[in-house]
Design an enzyme around this catalytic site. Structure first.
Site, mmCIF file in Angstrom:
data_model
loop_
_atom_site.group_PDB
_atom_site.id
_atom_site.type_symbol
_atom_site.label_atom_id
_atom_site.label_comp_id
_atom_site.label_asym_id
_atom_site.label_seq_id
_atom_site.Cartn_x
_atom_site.Cartn_y
_atom_site.Cartn_z
ATOM 1 N N ASN A 13 -11.590 35.096 41.938
ATOM 2 C CA ASN A 13 -12.100 36.426 41.566
ATOM 3 C C ASN A 13 -11.615 36.690 40.149
ATOM 4 O O ASN A 13 -10.440 36.974 39.949
ATOM 5 C CB ASN A 13 -11.555 37.481 42.537
ATOM 6 C CG ASN A 13 -11.870 38.899 42.068
ATOM 7 O OD1 ASN A 13 -12.762 39.107 41.247
ATOM 8 N ND2 ASN A 13 -11.140 39.884 42.590
ATOM 9 N N LYS A 15 -12.303 39.101 38.258
ATOM 10 C CA LYS A 15 -12.173 40.540 37.931
ATOM 11 C C LYS A 15 -12.883 40.827 36.602
ATOM 12 O O LYS A 15 -13.932 40.264 36.353
ATOM 13 C CB LYS A 15 -10.704 40.954 37.923
ATOM 14 C CG LYS A 15 -9.942 40.459 39.154
ATOM 15 C CD LYS A 15 -8.618 41.124 39.312
ATOM 16 C CE LYS A 15 -7.850 40.473 40.456
ATOM 17 N NZ LYS A 15 -6.861 41.341 41.032
ATOM 18 N N HIS A 98 -13.636 44.872 47.595
ATOM 19 C CA HIS A 98 -12.311 44.535 47.050
ATOM 20 C C HIS A 98 -11.491 45.817 46.923
ATOM 21 O O HIS A 98 -12.031 46.894 46.634
ATOM 22 C CB HIS A 98 -12.475 43.860 45.684
ATOM 23 C CG HIS A 98 -11.211 43.255 45.170
ATOM 24 N ND1 HIS A 98 -10.249 44.009 44.541
ATOM 25 C CD2 HIS A 98 -10.743 41.988 45.221
ATOM 26 C CE1 HIS A 98 -9.237 43.209 44.215
ATOM 27 N NE2 HIS A 98 -9.509 41.980 44.621
ATOM 28 N N GLU A 100 -9.718 46.916 44.658
ATOM 29 C CA GLU A 100 -9.866 47.613 43.366
ATOM 30 C C GLU A 100 -11.136 48.448 43.351
ATOM 31 O O GLU A 100 -11.185 49.504 42.710
ATOM 32 C CB GLU A 100 -9.831 46.589 42.211
ATOM 33 C CG GLU A 100 -8.421 46.029 42.022
ATOM 34 C CD GLU A 100 -8.353 44.624 41.469
ATOM 35 O OE1 GLU A 100 -9.346 44.134 40.904
ATOM 36 O OE2 GLU A 100 -7.282 44.001 41.601
ATOM 37 N N GLU A 170 -6.575 40.841 52.273
ATOM 38 C CA GLU A 170 -5.858 41.038 51.020
ATOM 39 C C GLU A 170 -4.961 42.273 51.120
ATOM 40 O O GLU A 170 -5.427 43.398 50.901
ATOM 41 C CB GLU A 170 -6.863 41.239 49.879
ATOM 42 C CG GLU A 170 -7.756 40.049 49.642
ATOM 43 C CD GLU A 170 -8.120 39.919 48.168
ATOM 44 O OE1 GLU A 170 -7.876 38.865 47.613
ATOM 45 O OE2 GLU A 170 -8.600 40.889 47.592
ATOM 46 N N GLY A 176 -2.149 41.039 42.560
ATOM 47 C CA GLY A 176 -1.794 41.157 41.149
ATOM 48 C C GLY A 176 -0.360 41.599 40.921
ATOM 49 O O GLY A 176 0.009 41.974 39.810
ATOM 50 N N SER A 216 -1.761 37.276 45.212
ATOM 51 C CA SER A 216 -0.790 36.462 44.479
ATOM 52 C C SER A 216 -0.664 35.046 45.034
ATOM 53 O O SER A 216 0.415 34.459 45.002
ATOM 54 C CB SER A 216 0.574 37.163 44.434
ATOM 55 O OG SER A 216 0.454 38.421 43.773
HETATM 56 C C1 PEP Z 1 -7.743 39.350 44.060
HETATM 57 O O1 PEP Z 1 -8.119 39.865 43.025
HETATM 58 O O2 PEP Z 1 -8.508 39.320 45.023
HETATM 59 C C2 PEP Z 1 -6.400 38.787 44.128
HETATM 60 C C3 PEP Z 1 -5.975 38.286 45.256
HETATM 61 O O3 PEP Z 1 -5.668 38.826 42.969
HETATM 62 P P1 PEP Z 1 -4.273 38.064 42.697
HETATM 63 O O4 PEP Z 1 -4.454 36.653 43.160
HETATM 64 O O5 PEP Z 1 -4.104 38.149 41.202
HETATM 65 O O6 PEP Z 1 -3.222 38.780 43.446
#
Ligand code: PEP
Length: 255
Positions: A13, A15, A98, A100, A170, A176, A216
């Site tokens: 992803n 972003k 997501h 976000e 998630e 992040g 992460s």
């Molecule tokens: C994501 O954006 O779905 C995500 C898991 O980000 P990160 O791996 O940076 O935590």
């Protein structure tokens, strides 16, 4: 639960990162590194990068996804992109709900459901995101919340359509932040999601569902997370912007 029934899917992803020219460059760097993947590899990019991503991935084993789609086919929704527009381009996947999008753009469980249905009706594979905030985890409501998000996201999704659904667990507190859920925490919630899907569609359908962990995930922790029986892949943010890191996760999922 039987991992042999489903394929691991590692999806990046990106972003709001990368221009079209940077997209071409990063994919050209990634292609040889993931060419022998034993799992499905997907890159979800900003809308303006999709054409470049489709061109750069042509003939490779990398699928291309968008990061969102609207639930209407067309109309007065300034700034939005409809699912049929993505399908016509050749996009195969789309991330829905997501955290976000939920946090900054007012997505609700209801709009996540509507967007999921639109994606599926247009032949896209929907990567549907669910997960709790830190407060919710501390309040002890993770199980109820994730089950509820899963159930609402799948309202009116048929058993046939479910075959094109991936659920990404998630935990919001791990996205992040560099703070990863432990393998046990990830495995526990992914198992709960599978049980929730089994209660709706039956065990066989649930056993065939790919469930990703996201938050992460990186080259160092991927193997342990992916070893969990109900973790079938990963949705990768930060580490998907660096070709060697993303390739290392793909390698871990290919074992
Ligand atoms: C994501 O954006 O779905 C995500 C898991 O980000 P990160 O791996 O940076 O935590």
């Amino acid at each position: 639960m039987n991992k042999a029934l489903r394929k691991a899917v590692i999806a990046g992803n990106w972003k709001m990162n990368k221009t079209p020219a940077e997209t071409t460059a990063l994919i050209n760097e990634m292609k040889p590194l993931v060419a022998d993947a034993g799992c499905d590899v997907v890159l979800c990019t900003p809308f303006v990068d999709l054409q470049a991503a489709l061109e750069a991935t042509a003939g490779s084993n990398i699928g291309v996804g968008a990061e969102n789609c609207h639930f209407e086919k067309s109309g007065a929704f300034t700034g939005e992109v409809a699912a049929p527009m993505l399908t016509e381009m050749g996009v195969q996947y789309v991330i829905i709900g997501h955290s976000e999008r939920r946090q900054y753009f007012g997505e609700t469980d209801e709009t996540v459901n509507k967007r999921t249905l639109a994606a599926l009706e247009n032949g896209l594979t929907a990567i549907v995101c669910v997960g709790e905030t830190l407060t919710q985890r501390e309040q002890g409501v993770t199980a109820e919340l994730v089950a509820m998000q899963t159930k609402i996201a799948l309202l009116n999704v048929t058993a046939e359509q479910l075959k094109k659904v991936i659920i990404a667990y998630e935990p919001v507190w791990a996205i992040g932040t560099g703070r990863t859920a432990t393998a046990e925490q990830a495995g526990e919630v992914c198992a709960l999601i599978r049980a929730t899907v089994a209660s709706l569609y039956g065990k066989e359908a649930a056993d065939g569902l790919t469930i990703q962990y996201g938050g992460s995930m990186n080259a160092g922790n991927a193997e342990e997370l992916l070893a969990q029986p109900d973790v079938d892949g990963g949705l990768i943010g930060g580490a998907s912007l660096k070709a060697p890191d993303f390739a290392a996760i793909v390698k871990a999922a290919s074992k």
